[in-house]
Design a protein around this motif. Structure first.
Motif, PDB file in Angstrom:
ATOM      1  N   LEU A 273       0.844  -1.133  -0.139  1.00  0.00           N
ATOM      2  CA  LEU A 273      -0.123   0.218   0.181  1.00  0.00           C
ATOM      3  C   LEU A 273       0.876   1.276  -0.087  1.00  0.00           C
ATOM      4  N   LEU A 274       1.862   1.395   0.751  1.00  0.00           N
ATOM      5  CA  LEU A 274       2.756   2.617   0.908  1.00  0.00           C
ATOM      6  C   LEU A 274       3.447   2.687  -0.554  1.00  0.00           C
ATOM      7  N   PHE A 275       4.029   1.350  -0.957  1.00  0.00           N
ATOM      8  CA  PHE A 275       4.693   1.602  -2.343  1.00  0.00           C
ATOM      9  C   PHE A 275       3.807   2.041  -3.321  1.00  0.00           C
ATOM     10  N   VAL A 276       2.560   1.537  -3.437  1.00  0.00           N
ATOM     11  CA  VAL A 276       1.609   2.294  -4.652  1.00  0.00           C
ATOM     12  C   VAL A 276       1.456   3.655  -4.246  1.00  0.00           C
ATOM     13  N   VAL A 277       1.111   4.029  -3.025  1.00  0.00           N
ATOM     14  CA  VAL A 277       1.074   5.508  -2.914  1.00  0.00           C
ATOM     15  C   VAL A 277       2.164   6.315  -3.404  1.00  0.00           C
ATOM     16  N   VAL A 278       3.347   5.902  -3.014  1.00  0.00           N
ATOM     17  CA  VAL A 278       4.573   6.584  -3.413  1.00  0.00           C
ATOM     18  C   VAL A 278       4.542   6.548  -4.947  1.00  0.00           C
ATOM     19  N   LEU A 279       4.560   5.476  -5.878  1.00  0.00           N
ATOM     20  CA  LEU A 279       4.526   5.331  -7.110  1.00  0.00           C
ATOM     21  C   LEU A 279       3.463   6.046  -7.807  1.00  0.00           C
ATOM     22  N   SER A 327      18.572  11.246  -9.574  1.00  0.00           N
ATOM     23  CA  SER A 327      19.114  10.713  -8.629  1.00  0.00           C
ATOM     24  C   SER A 327      18.500  10.802  -7.384  1.00  0.00           C
ATOM     25  N   ALA A 328      17.609  11.696  -7.169  1.00  0.00           N
ATOM     26  CA  ALA A 328      16.757  11.887  -5.834  1.00  0.00           C
ATOM     27  C   ALA A 328      15.694  10.693  -5.906  1.00  0.00           C
ATOM     28  N   VAL A 329      15.276  10.413  -7.041  1.00  0.00           N
ATOM     29  CA  VAL A 329      14.069   9.214  -7.221  1.00  0.00           C
ATOM     30  C   VAL A 329      15.051   7.991  -6.979  1.00  0.00           C
ATOM     31  N   ILE A 330      16.135   7.909  -7.225  1.00  0.00           N
ATOM     32  CA  ILE A 330      16.890   6.768  -6.904  1.00  0.00           C
ATOM     33  C   ILE A 330      17.100   6.478  -5.662  1.00  0.00           C
ATOM     34  N   GLY A 331      17.428   7.897  -4.854  1.00  0.00           N
ATOM     35  CA  GLY A 331      17.708   7.607  -3.326  1.00  0.00           C
ATOM     36  C   GLY A 331      16.597   7.482  -2.667  1.00  0.00           C
ATOM     37  N   LEU A 332      15.404   7.924  -3.136  1.00  0.00           N
ATOM     38  CA  LEU A 332      13.987   7.456  -2.394  1.00  0.00           C
ATOM     39  C   LEU A 332      13.950   6.022  -2.349  1.00  0.00           C
ATOM     40  N   ALA A 333      14.015   5.412  -3.649  1.00  0.00           N
ATOM     41  CA  ALA A 333      14.011   4.017  -3.785  1.00  0.00           C
ATOM     42  C   ALA A 333      14.868   3.293  -2.544  1.00  0.00           C
ATOM     43  N   GLY A 334      16.129   3.712  -2.691  1.00  0.00           N
ATOM     44  CA  GLY A 334      17.099   3.289  -1.540  1.00  0.00           C
ATOM     45  C   GLY A 334      16.783   3.316  -0.356  1.00  0.00           C
ATOM     46  N   ALA A 335      15.998   4.277   0.045  1.00  0.00           N
ATOM     47  CA  ALA A 335      15.538   4.440   1.450  1.00  0.00           C
ATOM     48  C   ALA A 335      14.199   3.508   1.730  1.00  0.00           C
ATOM     49  N   MET A 336      13.529   3.475   0.629  1.00  0.00           N
ATOM     50  CA  MET A 336      12.350   2.461   0.900  1.00  0.00           C
ATOM     51  C   MET A 336      12.687   1.124   0.788  1.00  0.00           C
ATOM     52  N   MET A 337      13.622   0.669   0.146  1.00  0.00           N
ATOM     53  CA  MET A 337      14.131  -0.515  -0.003  1.00  0.00           C
ATOM     54  C   MET A 337      14.840  -0.925   1.424  1.00  0.00           C
ATOM     55  N   ILE A 338      15.660  -0.204   2.006  1.00  0.00           N
ATOM     56  CA  ILE A 338      16.153  -0.470   3.522  1.00  0.00           C
ATOM     57  C   ILE A 338      15.025  -0.529   4.433  1.00  0.00           C
ATOM     58  N   SER A 339      14.050   0.370   4.188  1.00  0.00           N
ATOM     59  CA  SER A 339      12.835   0.175   4.951  1.00  0.00           C
ATOM     60  C   SER A 339      12.273  -1.208   4.994  1.00  0.00           C
ATOM     61  N   LEU A 340      12.158  -1.926   3.817  1.00  0.00           N
ATOM     62  CA  LEU A 340      11.417  -3.098   3.623  1.00  0.00           C
ATOM     63  C   LEU A 340      12.285  -4.148   4.099  1.00  0.00           C
ATOM     64  N   ASP A 341      13.736  -4.122   3.692  1.00  0.00           N
ATOM     65  CA  ASP A 341      14.387  -5.247   4.336  1.00  0.00           C
ATOM     66  C   ASP A 341      14.824  -5.163   5.775  1.00  0.00           C
ATOM     67  N   GLY A 342      14.769  -3.928   6.383  1.00  0.00           N
ATOM     68  CA  GLY A 342      14.808  -3.671   7.806  1.00  0.00           C
ATOM     69  C   GLY A 342      16.321  -3.847   8.307  1.00  0.00           C
ATOM     70  N   GLN A 343      17.373  -3.927   7.642  1.00  0.00           N
ATOM     71  CA  GLN A 343      18.658  -3.794   7.662  1.00  0.00           C
ATOM     72  C   GLN A 343      19.441  -3.165   6.619  1.00  0.00           C
ATOM     73  N   MET A 344      20.639  -2.558   7.039  1.00  0.00           N
ATOM     74  CA  MET A 344      21.633  -1.857   6.075  1.00  0.00           C
ATOM     75  C   MET A 344      22.645  -2.848   5.985  1.00  0.00           C
ATOM     76  N   THR A 345      22.947  -3.221   4.522  1.00  0.00           N
ATOM     77  CA  THR A 345      24.136  -4.265   4.271  1.00  0.00           C
ATOM     78  C   THR A 345      24.818  -3.630   3.212  1.00  0.00           C
ATOM     79  N   PRO A 346      25.705  -2.969   3.542  1.00  0.00           N
ATOM     80  CA  PRO A 346      26.466  -2.265   2.209  1.00  0.00           C
ATOM     81  C   PRO A 346      27.236  -3.396   1.351  1.00  0.00           C
ATOM     82  N   THR A 347      27.574  -4.550   1.792  1.00  0.00           N
ATOM     83  CA  THR A 347      28.074  -5.522   0.904  1.00  0.00           C
ATOM     84  C   THR A 347      27.111  -6.094  -0.002  1.00  0.00           C
ATOM     85  N   SER A 348      25.791  -5.873   0.075  1.00  0.00           N
ATOM     86  CA  SER A 348      24.841  -6.216  -0.850  1.00  0.00           C
ATOM     87  C   SER A 348      24.401  -5.677  -2.070  1.00  0.00           C
ATOM     88  N   TYR A 349      25.249  -4.315  -2.193  1.00  0.00           N
ATOM     89  CA  TYR A 349      25.025  -3.365  -3.350  1.00  0.00           C
ATOM     90  C   TYR A 349      26.221  -3.899  -4.401  1.00  0.00           C
TER      91      TYR A 349
END
Length: 442
Positions: A273-279, A327-349
């Motif tokens: 629901l949140l992702f659909v609203v943002v999209l 790039s701002a839109v890409i950064g927004l997606a990055g913040a949303m993805m970390i919120s979905l995962d619940g963790q920040m793992t720099p090695t996964s990029y």
């Protein structure tokens, strides 16, 4: 009465047809593999669509080939760590002021070097700039190193970093966009004057630098030790809270569902629901921008920079503008993805997943078409996931005629690479039969 179909009618039916096919694929996944799997694919597909929208703004609107989307995505993912996580007790007192002093020294040194370069004439200019930068570097390290050591010494097994501000996670999403936009402005001021192939190389290198910083600066985001337990955005609940709710358990059992599975599906529906609203907000804004005089100007610059410059358009400034916005839109997606995962793992990029796969999404969906980016994001992510699931079975079937031994064993061991093979076949097929993508730019 003539029933001849006009050319515009077939193109108008393409988008509903392809989105209907995508919906059928998600429903098929739900009925065959379970709704938990289907919603997981759909959520990551929508996040990929947001990333593809950002890249499409740069490539589709302005023809800027950004090969460093991964870096801006990772920088956006840093925002939930800095905003949503609770502060580490005693960390700021131990080293926070030292780090602030170090950054102040660095900024003063850079500004002083710029002033000297612009105002001091003659041969002394280069020597003076070099001396200022060297002195600034040693002063920076003098303040920075002790502060970092003090912060990383605080409960290093579980923390060892500054922590965050403890604010709601939803606030971190626009902050992630701002962080990525700020980095894009700095990158764009230096790299956008380069030719397109050099720009791609520069952005790819800068993305690797950004990810390397996140991997190594433990005081900031724990580096390779990862940050776990990032709070979820409102109104997404936690599975354990739902499972401990007698009312929810009773409802799940009345529907004939296991409460554990029902809680997982409920959480994914809340994220959906949140992702659909943002999209929806993004597609509305990007469509308005694309159809505005600004959007027509950007496409005119993309098609012929020389003619646009001759008409009085500041090409470099517009390129910087669209580079920052994308790039701002890409950064927004990055913040949303970390919120979905619940963790920040720099090695996964890695560039394959977070740069080149996003470019495939844009190309397959239709460069310059916002709806095409959404279709490409969800469709390519679906194929990427399913190719990994079906790859071993397909490879085993292909290898079955061969006798046991070298060739058969090699084919079976190559099954994990099926994803790359499938992506290559899809990309070649689209470029051959529909070079403008499934939903071409109008």
């Amino acid at each position: 009465m003539s029933t001849t179909r006009q050319p515009g009618e077939s193109s108008a039916m393409r988008a509903p047809l392809f989105f209907a096919i995508m919906a059928v694929l998600i429903l098929f996944e739900g009925f065959t593999s379970g709704w938990n799997s289907a919603l997981g694919i759909l959520n990551m597909g929508l996040l990929s669509a947001v990333m593809a929208l950002g890249v499409n703004m740069q490539w589709g609107y302005a023809g800027l080939f950004n090969a460093g989307a991964m870096g801006f995505l990772a920088l956006g993912g840093l925002a939930p760590v800095l905003i949503s996580m609770p502060p580490t007790p005693g960390a700021f007192k131990a080293g926070g002021f030292g780090i602030m002093l170090a950054f102040f020294i660095a900024i003063v040194a850079v500004l002083a070097a710029i002033w000297i370069w612009r105002n001091v004439p003659g041969r002394l200019r280069g020597l003076a700039v070099t001396a200022v930068l060297i002195a600034g570097f040693f002063a920076y390290r003098w303040a920075f190193d002790p502060a970092v050591e003090a912060i990383e010494a605080i409960n290093p097994s579980a923390q060892g970093n500054l922590g965050g501000l403890g604010l709601p996670t939803l606030i971190s999403w626009p902050v992630g966009a701002i962080l990525a936009a700020g980095a894009a402005w700095l990158v764009g001021k230096t790299a956008l004057g380069l030719r397109s192939d050099y720009l791609a190389i520069a952005t790819l290198g800068i993305a690797e630098i950004l990810v390397a910083v996140l991997k190594n600066e433990q005081w900031l985001d724990r580096g390779v030790l990862n940050v776990n337990g990032i709070p979820r955005p409102w109104p997404v609940p936690y599975e354990i809270d739902l499972q401990n709710s007698a009312e929810f358990v009773a409802k799940a059992q009345s529907w004939g569902m296991d409460p554990q599975l029902a809680s997982t599906i409920t959480v994914k529906l809340a994220f959906l629901l949140l992702f659909v609203v943002v999209l929806c907000a993004l597609i509305w804004l990007t469509q308005k921008a694309l159809k505005s005089p600004w959007g027509r100007m950007m496409r005119a610059i993309r098609d012929n920079e020389i003619s646009a410059a001759a008409m009085g358009k500041n090409v470099t400034r517009r390129h910087l503008q669209i580079f920052v916005l994308g790039s701002a839109v890409i950064g927004l997606a990055g913040a949303m993805m970390i919120s979905l995962d619940g963790q920040m793992t720099p090695t996964s990029y890695n560039p394959l997943r977070y740069t080149f796969l996003i470019l495939v999404m844009v190309i397959v969906g239709g460069s310059g078409n916002n709806w095409g980016s959404i279709l490409g994001g969800v469709l390519i992510w679906y194929v990427w996931v399913k190719a990994g699931d079906w790859g071993p079975d397909i490879m085993a079937a292909l290898a079955s005629p061969f006798p046991d031994g070298g060739v058969k064993e090699h084919l079976i061991q190559s099954a994990p690479h099926m994803r790359m093979l499938v992506m290559g076949v899809i990309l070649l097929g689209v470029l051959r039969f529909s070079p403008r993508g499934l939903l071409p730019e109008k």
